[in-house]
Design a protein around this motif. Sequence first.
Motif, PDB file in Angstrom:
ATOM      1  N   LEU A  45      34.997   7.852  -5.744  1.00  0.00           N
ATOM      2  CA  LEU A  45      36.165   8.071  -6.590  1.00  0.00           C
ATOM      3  C   LEU A  45      35.849   7.642  -8.016  1.00  0.00           C
ATOM      4  O   LEU A  45      35.475   6.488  -8.257  1.00  0.00           O
ATOM      5  CB  LEU A  45      37.357   7.277  -6.061  1.00  0.00           C
ATOM      6  N   THR A  46      35.983   8.570  -8.957  1.00  0.00           N
ATOM      7  CA  THR A  46      35.846   8.256 -10.377  1.00  0.00           C
ATOM      8  C   THR A  46      37.243   8.205 -10.985  1.00  0.00           C
ATOM      9  O   THR A  46      38.025   9.147 -10.827  1.00  0.00           O
ATOM     10  CB  THR A  46      34.996   9.307 -11.103  1.00  0.00           C
ATOM     11  N   SER A  47      37.564   7.116 -11.672  1.00  0.00           N
ATOM     12  CA  SER A  47      38.927   6.912 -12.159  1.00  0.00           C
ATOM     13  C   SER A  47      38.929   6.473 -13.619  1.00  0.00           C
ATOM     14  O   SER A  47      38.159   5.590 -14.017  1.00  0.00           O
ATOM     15  CB  SER A  47      39.640   5.855 -11.309  1.00  0.00           C
ATOM     16  N   GLU A  49      41.805   5.116 -16.493  1.00  0.00           N
ATOM     17  CA  GLU A  49      43.192   4.681 -16.666  1.00  0.00           C
ATOM     18  C   GLU A  49      43.393   4.123 -18.071  1.00  0.00           C
ATOM     19  O   GLU A  49      42.563   3.360 -18.579  1.00  0.00           O
ATOM     20  CB  GLU A  49      43.567   3.625 -15.625  1.00  0.00           C
ATOM     21  N   ARG A  66      34.267   4.050  -7.715  1.00  0.00           N
ATOM     22  CA  ARG A  66      34.401   3.359  -6.441  1.00  0.00           C
ATOM     23  C   ARG A  66      33.652   4.125  -5.351  1.00  0.00           C
ATOM     24  O   ARG A  66      33.789   5.344  -5.238  1.00  0.00           O
ATOM     25  CB  ARG A  66      35.869   3.242  -6.019  1.00  0.00           C
ATOM     26  N   ASP A 110      42.055  -4.217 -11.216  1.00  0.00           N
ATOM     27  CA  ASP A 110      40.872  -3.684 -10.546  1.00  0.00           C
ATOM     28  C   ASP A 110      39.599  -4.412 -10.969  1.00  0.00           C
ATOM     29  O   ASP A 110      38.747  -3.845 -11.653  1.00  0.00           O
ATOM     30  CB  ASP A 110      40.704  -2.182 -10.852  1.00  0.00           C
ATOM     31  N   TRP A 151      46.718   2.926  -3.918  1.00  0.00           N
ATOM     32  CA  TRP A 151      46.588   3.394  -5.301  1.00  0.00           C
ATOM     33  C   TRP A 151      45.603   2.552  -6.091  1.00  0.00           C
ATOM     34  O   TRP A 151      44.835   3.071  -6.901  1.00  0.00           O
ATOM     35  CB  TRP A 151      47.953   3.391  -5.987  1.00  0.00           C
ATOM     36  N   LEU A 153      42.252   0.456  -6.802  1.00  0.00           N
ATOM     37  CA  LEU A 153      40.916   0.886  -6.424  1.00  0.00           C
ATOM     38  C   LEU A 153      40.280   0.011  -5.348  1.00  0.00           C
ATOM     39  O   LEU A 153      39.436   0.479  -4.584  1.00  0.00           O
ATOM     40  CB  LEU A 153      40.024   0.932  -7.665  1.00  0.00           C
ATOM     41  N   THR A 405      46.582   8.154 -15.852  1.00  0.00           N
ATOM     42  CA  THR A 405      45.470   7.994 -14.920  1.00  0.00           C
ATOM     43  C   THR A 405      44.921   9.358 -14.536  1.00  0.00           C
ATOM     44  O   THR A 405      45.699  10.289 -14.260  1.00  0.00           O
ATOM     45  CB  THR A 405      45.920   7.266 -13.639  1.00  0.00           C
ATOM     46  N   ARG A 407      41.867  10.967 -11.890  1.00  0.00           N
ATOM     47  CA  ARG A 407      40.926  10.605 -10.839  1.00  0.00           C
ATOM     48  C   ARG A 407      40.303  11.852 -10.215  1.00  0.00           C
ATOM     49  O   ARG A 407      40.997  12.851  -9.986  1.00  0.00           O
ATOM     50  CB  ARG A 407      41.623   9.788  -9.744  1.00  0.00           C
ATOM     51  N   GLU A 409      38.040  12.641  -6.824  1.00  0.00           N
ATOM     52  CA  GLU A 409      37.615  12.014  -5.579  1.00  0.00           C
ATOM     53  C   GLU A 409      36.832  12.988  -4.718  1.00  0.00           C
ATOM     54  O   GLU A 409      37.275  14.113  -4.461  1.00  0.00           O
ATOM     55  CB  GLU A 409      38.847  11.521  -4.793  1.00  0.00           C
TER      56      GLU A 409
END
Length: 412
Positions: A45-47, A49, A66, A110, A151, A153, A405, A407, A409
């Motif tokens: 998962l690339t996030s 925020e 993540r 996070d 929600w 990470l 945000t 994301r 995934e």
Amino acid sequence: MKRMLIQGVVGAMLLCFMTAGWSAAAVLDDLTAALKAGKADVGVLTSFEYKNRDDATSPAKQLSIRTRIGYQTGEFHHVRLYAQFHNLTNAWEEFRHADGGDSDRDLIADPDGNRLYKAYFDYSALPQTTVRLGRQEIILDDARLLGNIGWRLNGQSFDAVTVTNKSITDLTLFAGYVNQVNTIALTHVDLDHFYLINANYAGIKNHHVSVYGYLLDTESKADSARDSATYGVRIVGKPCIVNYAVDYTLQTDFADGEDHDADMLNLYVGATVAPVDFGVGYSYISGQDGDDRPFDTLYSTAHKFNGFADLFLSTNGGGLTPGLQDYYARIGTSFFGVKLSVIYHYFDSYEDDHFDGTYGDEVDVVVVKSISDNLKLLVKYANFMQDEDEGNGFANPAVDTEILTARLEYSF
């Protein structure tokens, strides 16, 4: 105690094999076959925020990756093992978190690090029953009181033994004992006892009825301990195009905690007229009333409720002293493979000993697009706008907040 419990179970299993006449070679062959029949899972998962609160702090910015890698064995004499390793790396860390970060910037919960997120075995020899022992996620009903905080990470898991039984038609019985919570801050909270009971009945057409009781006993022996007993009922139905949900929860004293006399009510009614679904809802959470403490939403996935700007997360732990009334409306639709949801919230307080006024209102927008079977894009925007009128002489505890945000995934 947890280590002794695991050792006892493993020892009992080995004793059973020996008394049943199993040879070491036969056991080893079966174990090898179970390992070969296992299945791995990977999630990346690339996030990004961005968070901006209208206060003295500077906006927060985060770019994180993540990775979760898990493996479940095949069945070995009614036992399956599962383990999942978790890593979070903050490539861009201009934010404050529980472990440090930039103290002059807004909070994003996070911190980066590694952990064994899940590690449990399932035992299924009993008819229609699964016994799960070890580190696991626990999500009950809509996650309003028990959830994985999916929600955030890092997520939340529990060191526990749980039993799920489906031997009675349309009835799912769940019982659990928890002695440690693994938090989203990569810390651990030890508990003396946390007992979970949940019964879900689906025998009424297009309806589910849940009744539950959760008994929390922390390690604190003080009167101010978080210890509490939480009881409730939840009804969810979808007759025709209409769908609705109602739940009521009562919280009282348990173990060492005193002055627990609080409650929570959630109502929702909606309808689906393809391609649009819409609905309205009301959420009430009691606050500090004299000596009676605010309602504690325990270890819930709090972000899912009361606005995505996360102004009211302190309901976890019973920290929302003015209480909350959340009036909201939502509308959602799909087009060209894109799911779009828009939610409007009007937030009012409830108790007048701390703040007797309107917190403000909020607009949330969520866009989800499945790019392929394994790849999903999500964009979420939340904008909370503070009501500037003071309530009963108290300053509004909520402030203008924007969160964006995005994301991407990938999972298989």
